[in-house]
Scaffold this motif. Structure first.
Motif, PDB file in Angstrom:
ATOM      1  N   THR A  32      -3.335  14.099  10.342  1.00 24.99           N
ATOM      2  CA  THR A  32      -4.372  13.752   9.363  1.00 24.99           C
ATOM      3  C   THR A  32      -3.966  12.567   8.491  1.00 24.99           C
ATOM      4  OG1 THR A  32      -3.537  15.255   7.641  1.00 24.99           O
ATOM      5  CG2 THR A  32      -5.094  16.173   9.261  1.00 24.99           C
ATOM      6  N   MET A  33      -2.902  11.870   8.883  1.00 22.70           N
ATOM      7  CA  MET A  33      -2.424  10.715   8.131  1.00 22.70           C
ATOM      8  C   MET A  33      -3.534   9.668   8.034  1.00 22.70           C
ATOM      9  SD  MET A  33       0.862   8.298   9.018  1.00 22.70           S
ATOM     10  CE  MET A  33       0.409   8.215  10.734  1.00 22.70           C
ATOM     11  N   PRO A  34      -3.836   9.204   6.822  1.00 24.14           N
ATOM     12  CA  PRO A  34      -4.890   8.199   6.684  1.00 24.14           C
ATOM     13  C   PRO A  34      -4.388   6.819   7.114  1.00 24.14           C
ATOM     14  CG  PRO A  34      -3.888   8.585   4.552  1.00 24.14           C
ATOM     15  CD  PRO A  34      -3.271   9.571   5.519  1.00 24.14           C
ATOM     16  N   PRO A  35      -5.299   5.946   7.509  1.00 25.24           N
ATOM     17  CA  PRO A  35      -4.872   4.572   7.785  1.00 25.24           C
ATOM     18  C   PRO A  35      -4.417   3.922   6.468  1.00 25.24           C
ATOM     19  CG  PRO A  35      -7.253   4.797   8.074  1.00 25.24           C
ATOM     20  CD  PRO A  35      -6.713   6.153   7.743  1.00 25.24           C
ATOM     21  N   TYR A  36      -3.365   3.133   6.544  1.00 25.56           N
ATOM     22  CA  TYR A  36      -2.838   2.473   5.355  1.00 25.56           C
ATOM     23  C   TYR A  36      -2.160   1.178   5.764  1.00 25.56           C
ATOM     24  CZ  TYR A  36       1.811   3.951   6.789  1.00 25.56           C
ATOM     25  OH  TYR A  36       2.970   4.125   7.499  1.00 25.56           O
ATOM     26  N   GLU A  37      -1.851   0.367   4.770  1.00 20.94           N
ATOM     27  CA  GLU A  37      -1.147  -0.893   4.998  1.00 20.94           C
ATOM     28  C   GLU A  37      -0.184  -1.093   3.835  1.00 20.94           C
ATOM     29  OE1 GLU A  37      -2.372  -5.522   4.439  1.00 20.94           O
ATOM     30  OE2 GLU A  37      -3.815  -4.213   5.421  1.00 20.94           O
ATOM     31  N   ILE A  38       1.023  -1.530   4.123  1.00 26.48           N
ATOM     32  CA  ILE A  38       1.972  -1.863   3.069  1.00 26.48           C
ATOM     33  C   ILE A  38       1.700  -3.307   2.672  1.00 26.48           C
ATOM     34  CG2 ILE A  38       4.401  -2.122   2.430  1.00 26.48           C
ATOM     35  CD1 ILE A  38       3.672   0.773   3.037  1.00 26.48           C
ATOM     36  N   GLN A  39       1.385  -3.511   1.405  1.00 24.07           N
ATOM     37  CA  GLN A  39       1.066  -4.860   0.958  1.00 24.07           C
ATOM     38  C   GLN A  39       2.323  -5.617   0.521  1.00 24.07           C
ATOM     39  OE1 GLN A  39      -1.340  -5.489  -2.634  1.00 24.07           O
ATOM     40  NE2 GLN A  39      -2.652  -6.736  -1.321  1.00 24.07           N
ATOM     41  N   GLY A  40       3.271  -4.927  -0.049  1.00 27.59           N
ATOM     42  CA  GLY A  40       4.483  -5.618  -0.480  1.00 27.59           C
ATOM     43  C   GLY A  40       5.465  -4.658  -1.114  1.00 27.59           C
ATOM     44  N   PHE A  41       6.690  -5.161  -1.330  1.00 34.28           N
ATOM     45  CA  PHE A  41       7.732  -4.383  -1.987  1.00 34.28           C
ATOM     46  C   PHE A  41       8.635  -5.340  -2.733  1.00 34.28           C
ATOM     47  CE2 PHE A  41      11.933  -2.355  -2.137  1.00 34.28           C
ATOM     48  CZ  PHE A  41      11.589  -1.174  -2.772  1.00 34.28           C
ATOM     49  N   ASP A  42       8.918  -5.025  -3.990  1.00 35.89           N
ATOM     50  CA  ASP A  42       9.834  -5.808  -4.817  1.00 35.89           C
ATOM     51  C   ASP A  42      11.130  -5.010  -4.949  1.00 35.89           C
ATOM     52  OD1 ASP A  42      11.085  -7.498  -6.634  1.00 35.89           O
ATOM     53  OD2 ASP A  42       9.959  -6.723  -8.343  1.00 35.89           O
ATOM     54  N   SER A  43      12.211  -5.499  -4.328  1.00 39.20           N
ATOM     55  CA  SER A  43      13.458  -4.742  -4.323  1.00 39.20           C
ATOM     56  C   SER A  43      14.108  -4.681  -5.698  1.00 39.20           C
ATOM     57  CB  SER A  43      14.428  -5.313  -3.293  1.00 39.20           C
ATOM     58  OG  SER A  43      14.704  -6.661  -3.567  1.00 39.20           O
ATOM     59  N   HIS A  44      13.849  -5.657  -6.557  1.00 37.71           N
ATOM     60  CA  HIS A  44      14.441  -5.640  -7.900  1.00 37.71           C
ATOM     61  C   HIS A  44      13.865  -4.493  -8.745  1.00 37.71           C
ATOM     62  CE1 HIS A  44      16.304  -7.006 -11.561  1.00 37.71           C
ATOM     63  NE2 HIS A  44      15.133  -7.034 -12.144  1.00 37.71           N
ATOM     64  N   SER A  45      12.549  -4.383  -8.779  1.00 39.99           N
ATOM     65  CA  SER A  45      11.903  -3.315  -9.560  1.00 39.99           C
ATOM     66  C   SER A  45      11.718  -2.041  -8.744  1.00 39.99           C
ATOM     67  CB  SER A  45      10.544  -3.780 -10.086  1.00 39.99           C
ATOM     68  OG  SER A  45       9.655  -4.021  -9.000  1.00 39.99           O
ATOM     69  N   ARG A  46      11.980  -2.113  -7.442  1.00 43.77           N
ATOM     70  CA  ARG A  46      11.806  -0.993  -6.502  1.00 43.77           C
ATOM     71  C   ARG A  46      10.366  -0.488  -6.497  1.00 43.77           C
ATOM     72  NH1 ARG A  46      15.986   0.568  -9.519  1.00 43.77           N
ATOM     73  NH2 ARG A  46      15.049   2.549 -10.069  1.00 43.77           N
ATOM     74  N   THR A  47       9.403  -1.391  -6.617  1.00 38.54           N
ATOM     75  CA  THR A  47       7.991  -1.005  -6.553  1.00 38.54           C
ATOM     76  C   THR A  47       7.358  -1.585  -5.299  1.00 38.54           C
ATOM     77  OG1 THR A  47       7.333  -2.900  -7.924  1.00 38.54           O
ATOM     78  CG2 THR A  47       7.680  -0.797  -9.048  1.00 38.54           C
ATOM     79  N   GLY A  48       6.512  -0.765  -4.689  1.00 35.65           N
ATOM     80  CA  GLY A  48       5.804  -1.185  -3.495  1.00 35.65           C
ATOM     81  C   GLY A  48       4.332  -0.838  -3.607  1.00 35.65           C
ATOM     82  N   THR A  49       3.518  -1.555  -2.872  1.00 34.02           N
ATOM     83  CA  THR A  49       2.075  -1.347  -2.916  1.00 34.02           C
ATOM     84  C   THR A  49       1.567  -0.957  -1.535  1.00 34.02           C
ATOM     85  OG1 THR A  49       1.869  -2.945  -4.695  1.00 34.02           O
ATOM     86  CG2 THR A  49      -0.147  -2.397  -3.491  1.00 34.02           C
ATOM     87  N   ILE A  50       0.760   0.105  -1.532  1.00 37.09           N
ATOM     88  CA  ILE A  50       0.163   0.650  -0.320  1.00 37.09           C
ATOM     89  C   ILE A  50      -1.345   0.521  -0.461  1.00 37.09           C
ATOM     90  CG2 ILE A  50      -0.038   2.705   1.135  1.00 37.09           C
ATOM     91  CD1 ILE A  50       2.515   3.678  -0.556  1.00 37.09           C
ATOM     92  N   ILE A  51      -2.002   0.004   0.560  1.00 39.48           N
ATOM     93  CA  ILE A  51      -3.459  -0.120   0.561  1.00 39.48           C
ATOM     94  C   ILE A  51      -4.037   1.052   1.346  1.00 39.48           C
ATOM     95  CG2 ILE A  51      -5.434  -1.579   1.123  1.00 39.48           C
ATOM     96  CD1 ILE A  51      -3.472  -2.797  -0.941  1.00 39.48           C
ATOM     97  N   LEU A  52      -4.903   1.807   0.684  1.00 40.53           N
ATOM     98  CA  LEU A  52      -5.588   2.964   1.279  1.00 40.53           C
ATOM     99  C   LEU A  52      -7.068   2.881   0.916  1.00 40.53           C
ATOM    100  CD1 LEU A  52      -3.180   5.600  -0.200  1.00 40.53           C
ATOM    101  CD2 LEU A  52      -3.487   5.312   2.226  1.00 40.53           C
ATOM    102  N   ASP A  53      -7.900   3.548   1.692  1.00 35.68           N
ATOM    103  CA  ASP A  53      -9.297   3.676   1.302  1.00 35.68           C
ATOM    104  C   ASP A  53      -9.384   4.666   0.135  1.00 35.68           C
ATOM    105  OD1 ASP A  53     -12.163   2.952   2.287  1.00 35.68           O
ATOM    106  OD2 ASP A  53     -12.220   5.075   1.732  1.00 35.68           O
ATOM    107  N   ALA A  54     -10.338   4.459  -0.742  1.00 37.12           N
ATOM    108  CA  ALA A  54     -10.490   5.319  -1.925  1.00 37.12           C
ATOM    109  C   ALA A  54     -10.600   6.791  -1.548  1.00 37.12           C
ATOM    110  CB  ALA A  54     -11.706   4.886  -2.736  1.00 37.12           C
ATOM    111  N   ARG A  55     -11.265   7.094  -0.444  1.00 32.30           N
ATOM    112  CA  ARG A  55     -11.447   8.498  -0.066  1.00 32.30           C
ATOM    113  C   ARG A  55     -10.137   9.145   0.391  1.00 32.30           C
ATOM    114  NH1 ARG A  55     -14.187   5.861   4.426  1.00 32.30           N
ATOM    115  NH2 ARG A  55     -12.770   5.981   6.199  1.00 32.30           N
ATOM    116  N   ASP A  56      -9.120   8.331   0.743  1.00 31.28           N
ATOM    117  CA  ASP A  56      -7.819   8.840   1.187  1.00 31.28           C
ATOM    118  C   ASP A  56      -6.744   8.764   0.107  1.00 31.28           C
ATOM    119  OD1 ASP A  56      -8.761   9.284   3.830  1.00 31.28           O
ATOM    120  OD2 ASP A  56      -8.490   7.149   4.268  1.00 31.28           O
ATOM    121  N   LEU A  57      -7.079   8.219  -1.031  1.00 30.18           N
ATOM    122  CA  LEU A  57      -6.092   7.956  -2.073  1.00 30.18           C
ATOM    123  C   LEU A  57      -5.368   9.216  -2.545  1.00 30.18           C
ATOM    124  CD1 LEU A  57      -4.895   5.694  -3.790  1.00 30.18           C
ATOM    125  CD2 LEU A  57      -6.686   6.139  -5.457  1.00 30.18           C
ATOM    126  N   HIS A  58      -6.099  10.266  -2.846  1.00 30.97           N
ATOM    127  CA  HIS A  58      -5.475  11.494  -3.361  1.00 30.97           C
ATOM    128  C   HIS A  58      -4.579  12.142  -2.313  1.00 30.97           C
ATOM    129  CE1 HIS A  58      -7.540  11.418  -7.128  1.00 30.97           C
ATOM    130  NE2 HIS A  58      -8.705  11.299  -6.519  1.00 30.97           N
TER     131      HIS A  58
END
Length: 100
Positions: free
Chosen positions: A47-73
Motif C-alpha cells: 500500500t506504499m504511496p507513490p512518492y519522490e525525493i526532492q532533496g536532502f541537505d546533509s548539514h541540517s539533515r533535512t529532506g523533502t518528500i513529494i506525496l499526493d495530499a491524499r497520501d500525506l498522513h
C-alpha cells in the motif's frame, strides 16, 4: 462528493533525520532515500504511496518528500513509526508540509 482542491495535489513533506549513532561520513541523500524506501516498504508494503525525493541537505539533515495530499498522513505515519534502520535507532521529525 469530490474533495476540495486543498485536499488534492502534490505536497512537500520536509523531515529531519536524527541518528542515535550518526554515520561517520554524515548522512547523504542516498542514505535518506534508502531510509524513506525502507520505512515505506516495511510499514506500508503493497500500500506504499507513490512518492519522490526532492532533496536532502546533509548539514541540517533535512529532506523533502513529494506525496499526493491524499497520501500525506499515511506516508508520514510510516516515517514516524520507522525507528530502526540497519540496527541503528533513528527518528524522522516533521519540519513542514507545503503545497507544491
Amino acid at each position: 462528493m469530490a474533495p476540495a482542491s486543498k485536499e488534492t495535489g502534490p505536497r512537500a513533506l520536509t523531515v529531519k533525520l536524527d541518528y542515535e549513532h550518526p554515520p561517520r561520513h554524515g548522512p547523504t541523500k542516498l542514505d535518506f532515500e534508502n531510509i524513506v524506501r525502507s520505512a515505506y516498504t516495511f510499514i506500508l508494503g503493497q500500500t506504499m504511496p507513490p512518492y519522490e525525493i526532492q532533496g536532502f541537505d546533509s548539514h541540517s539533515r533535512t529532506g523533502t518528500i513529494i506525496l499526493d495530499a491524499r497520501d500525506l498522513h499515511r506516508g508520514w505515519a510510516a516515517l514516524s513509526m520507522y525507528g530502526k534502520h540497519f540496527g541503528d535507532k533513528i527518528s524522522l521529525t516533521m519540519s513542514s508540509v507545503r503545497e507544491q
